[in-house]
Motif scaffolding. Structure first.
Motif, PDB file in Angstrom:
ATOM      1  N   ALA A 272     -47.072  -8.198   5.248  1.00 32.24           N
ATOM      2  CA  ALA A 272     -46.413  -9.310   4.568  1.00 32.24           C
ATOM      3  C   ALA A 272     -46.468  -9.137   3.050  1.00 32.24           C
ATOM      4  O   ALA A 272     -45.496  -9.425   2.340  1.00 32.24           O
ATOM      5  CB  ALA A 272     -47.068 -10.634   4.963  1.00 32.24           C
ATOM      6  N   SER A 273     -47.587  -8.636   2.558  1.00 33.32           N
ATOM      7  CA  SER A 273     -47.713  -8.409   1.111  1.00 33.32           C
ATOM      8  C   SER A 273     -46.729  -7.347   0.638  1.00 33.32           C
ATOM      9  O   SER A 273     -46.134  -7.472  -0.444  1.00 33.32           O
ATOM     10  CB  SER A 273     -49.144  -7.978   0.776  1.00 33.32           C
ATOM     11  N   LEU A 274     -46.546  -6.306   1.438  1.00 36.22           N
ATOM     12  CA  LEU A 274     -45.583  -5.263   1.080  1.00 36.22           C
ATOM     13  C   LEU A 274     -44.156  -5.812   1.066  1.00 36.22           C
ATOM     14  O   LEU A 274     -43.353  -5.443   0.206  1.00 36.22           O
ATOM     15  CB  LEU A 274     -45.692  -4.097   2.061  1.00 36.22           C
ATOM     16  N   VAL A 317     -53.277  -8.408  15.495  1.00 36.29           N
ATOM     17  CA  VAL A 317     -51.966  -7.741  15.551  1.00 36.29           C
ATOM     18  C   VAL A 317     -50.797  -8.733  15.554  1.00 36.29           C
ATOM     19  O   VAL A 317     -49.879  -8.618  14.740  1.00 36.29           O
ATOM     20  CB  VAL A 317     -51.885  -6.789  16.762  1.00 36.29           C
ATOM     21  N   PRO A 318     -50.769  -9.737  16.454  1.00 31.23           N
ATOM     22  CA  PRO A 318     -49.649 -10.680  16.389  1.00 31.23           C
ATOM     23  C   PRO A 318     -49.617 -11.487  15.090  1.00 31.23           C
ATOM     24  O   PRO A 318     -48.547 -11.851  14.606  1.00 31.23           O
ATOM     25  CB  PRO A 318     -49.869 -11.582  17.607  1.00 31.23           C
ATOM     26  N   LEU A 319     -50.795 -11.756  14.522  1.00 33.28           N
ATOM     27  CA  LEU A 319     -50.834 -12.434  13.227  1.00 33.28           C
ATOM     28  C   LEU A 319     -50.100 -11.622  12.176  1.00 33.28           C
ATOM     29  O   LEU A 319     -49.278 -12.153  11.418  1.00 33.28           O
ATOM     30  CB  LEU A 319     -52.288 -12.660  12.799  1.00 33.28           C
ATOM     31  N   ALA A 320     -50.373 -10.321  12.119  1.00 32.37           N
ATOM     32  CA  ALA A 320     -49.715  -9.450  11.147  1.00 32.37           C
ATOM     33  C   ALA A 320     -48.214  -9.422  11.362  1.00 32.37           C
ATOM     34  O   ALA A 320     -47.430  -9.454  10.405  1.00 32.37           O
ATOM     35  CB  ALA A 320     -50.295  -8.042  11.243  1.00 32.37           C
ATOM     36  N   LEU A 321     -47.778  -9.382  12.619  1.00 34.02           N
ATOM     37  CA  LEU A 321     -46.347  -9.323  12.928  1.00 34.02           C
ATOM     38  C   LEU A 321     -45.639 -10.594  12.503  1.00 34.02           C
ATOM     39  O   LEU A 321     -44.603 -10.542  11.831  1.00 34.02           O
ATOM     40  CB  LEU A 321     -46.161  -9.090  14.428  1.00 34.02           C
ATOM     41  N   PHE A 322     -46.188 -11.756  12.877  1.00 29.55           N
ATOM     42  CA  PHE A 322     -45.550 -13.024  12.524  1.00 29.55           C
ATOM     43  C   PHE A 322     -45.546 -13.234  11.011  1.00 29.55           C
ATOM     44  O   PHE A 322     -44.574 -13.733  10.444  1.00 29.55           O
ATOM     45  CB  PHE A 322     -46.261 -14.183  13.215  1.00 29.55           C
ATOM     46  N   ALA A 323     -46.642 -12.875  10.346  1.00 31.04           N
ATOM     47  CA  ALA A 323     -46.707 -13.039   8.888  1.00 31.04           C
ATOM     48  C   ALA A 323     -45.669 -12.170   8.195  1.00 31.04           C
ATOM     49  O   ALA A 323     -45.051 -12.582   7.207  1.00 31.04           O
ATOM     50  CB  ALA A 323     -48.104 -12.709   8.380  1.00 31.04           C
ATOM     51  N   MET A 324     -45.442 -10.960   8.707  1.00 32.10           N
ATOM     52  CA  MET A 324     -44.450 -10.067   8.120  1.00 32.10           C
ATOM     53  C   MET A 324     -43.030 -10.622   8.292  1.00 32.10           C
ATOM     54  O   MET A 324     -42.225 -10.599   7.365  1.00 32.10           O
ATOM     55  CB  MET A 324     -44.547  -8.681   8.743  1.00 32.10           C
TER      56      MET A 324
END
Length: 417
Positions: A272-274, A317-324
């Motif tokens: 998400a930061s990227l 992993v799902p947290l990273a996906l949804f945040a992105m």
């Protein structure tokens, strides 16, 4: 007496001026990611409650909100550049305050200064971006300006990694945000803000006087604010209160229910930061091609859906996906909102227009963390469910109540990209 940077400014094209402005914002924003993501963790380290956590974020939003209309009006009377410089100076001072903070009182002081300084800096930057671009290129240009802030935060977050590994282990060998690591980071961020200040002082001139050179003469634009802006303000105040209300508690919820490993937390938010660091300039072009309403509505909808699933997450992993995905949609929505404001205000009223718009944003950010802080202390999943409902409502209001200014008149050339 010549203004510092004036001779340099006279030889610059609008695109070059915009790039220098964005570099100045980038260097002055190195601390954003650490403040957003690290401050809740640091507050937990010193034993702050949910209400105190919300209060620290709210006081920064309050000092951002209250002076916005006055500063916006001053931008129209006295120009943009001097307020950009003042804002960056206050940001640098706030970084020093954060570095010195060892208790909740000092963090309140740092947040107060940072809110006022960042608000003044960004309000000036938005008006300058509008001065330097035509309607047909505003989405991409505002995306680039917004991106510079988040890219600065991304670079600051990257600097935080080696500092934490070198100085962030406690006596038990656990990786923490120790006071020493906290101080070192914010001294680095203060020097970054001073570098941004140097660019603003010696490399930028006054854009307000240059507005006729963009092909959109200030004197030929309506000297009033379109009433649609007030509708947008109401929607922005509602949705900002909700989104800002859960921001401090997402990481706290993750630490309480998923993991306390700071490395895993950092990796979860890296995609998400990227996105925020590299995509707004590209996603902002959507508003130039398809109008302002669609990106705003999609961004609110996706953010609401992300909020709804947070209480059910059990792994990183799902947290990273949804945040992105949320970041990708919002990286199109935020430039679309800012382009909407520029469309609704003439050059002589642009400062007050952005002042009112950012007042709506900041007012929401004052109320939200306080309300959600109380709710979080009572019911951990409550803020996320409430936020989802409010953002979906906001998306519907955008589609039903706003008329898209982009469809009224679209020049065929742009001065800012």
């Amino acid at each position: 007496m010549p203004v510092p940077g004036q001779s340099t400014w006279r030889s610059l094209l609008p695109q070059d001026t915009l790039r220098r402005l964005q570099l100045s914002i980038l260097l002055s924003s190195l601390g954003i990611v650490v403040i957003t993501a690290g401050l809740p963790v640091y507050l937990s380290e010193i034993g702050a409650s949910g209400l105190e956590l919300g209060g620290v974020f709210a006081v920064g939003a309050l000092t951002t909100a209250l002076p916005r209309p006055l500063i916006g009006r001053a931008l129209d009377l006295y120009g943009r550049r001097r307020f950009l410089i003042v804002g960056i100076i206050i940001v640098a001072v706030s970084m020093v305050f954060y570095g010195m903070a060892r208790d909740i009182g000092m963090l309140f002081l740092a947040s107060t200064a940072q809110g006022f300084g960042t608000g003044t800096m960004l309000l000036s930057a938005y008006a300058m971006t509008a001065d330097l671009t035509l309607r047909s290129g505003r989405g991409g240009s505002f995306g680039s300006t917004e991106q510079s802030q988040y890219r600065g935060g991304l670079y600051g977050g990257a600097l935080a990694v080696p500092v934490l590994f070198l100085t962030g282990f406690d006596q038990a060998g656990n990786l923490r945000i120790t006071p020493d690591a906290w101080s070192i980071l914010f001294m680095i961020f203060a020097f970054g803000a001073l570098a941004g200040l140097a660019i603003a002082v010696f490399g930028l001139g006054e854009t307000y006087a240059r507005a006729p050179e963009t092909g959109e003469p200030v004197s030929h634009e309506a000297d009033k604010i379109d009433r649609q802006l007030y509708v947008l303000m109401a929607i922005v105040a509602l949705t900002s209160a909700s989104s800002a209300g859960i921001a401090p508690f997402i990481l706290k919820f993750i630490q309480d229910h998923i993991t306390q490993n700071l490395v895993l937390l950092g990796l979860a938010y890296l995609p998400a930061s990227l996105v925020w660091g590299f995509m707004p300039s590209r996603m902002g072009l959507i508003a130039d091609r398809f109008g302002r309403k669609l990106p705003i509505a999609v961004g609110l909808t996706m953010s609401g859906l992300f909020s709804a699933v947070i209480p059910f997450l059990t792994t990183i992993v799902p947290l990273a996906l949804f945040a992105m995905i949320e970041a990708l949609c919002y990286s199109a929505a935020v430039p679309a909102e800012q382009a909407f404001v520029a469309d609704m205000t003439g050059g002589k009223r642009r400062g007050i227009g952005f002042g009112l718009y950012t007042l709506a944003q900041s007012t929401g950010r004052v109320i939200g963390p306080l309300v959600m802080g109380v709710l979080y202390d009572q019911f951990r999943a409550g803020p996320f469910v409430a936020n989802a409902a409010i953002l979906l409502l906001g998306s519907g209001l955008v589609l039903l109540m706003l008329r898209d200014p982009w469809r009224r008149r679209v020049p065929s050339v742009s001065g800012g990209k």
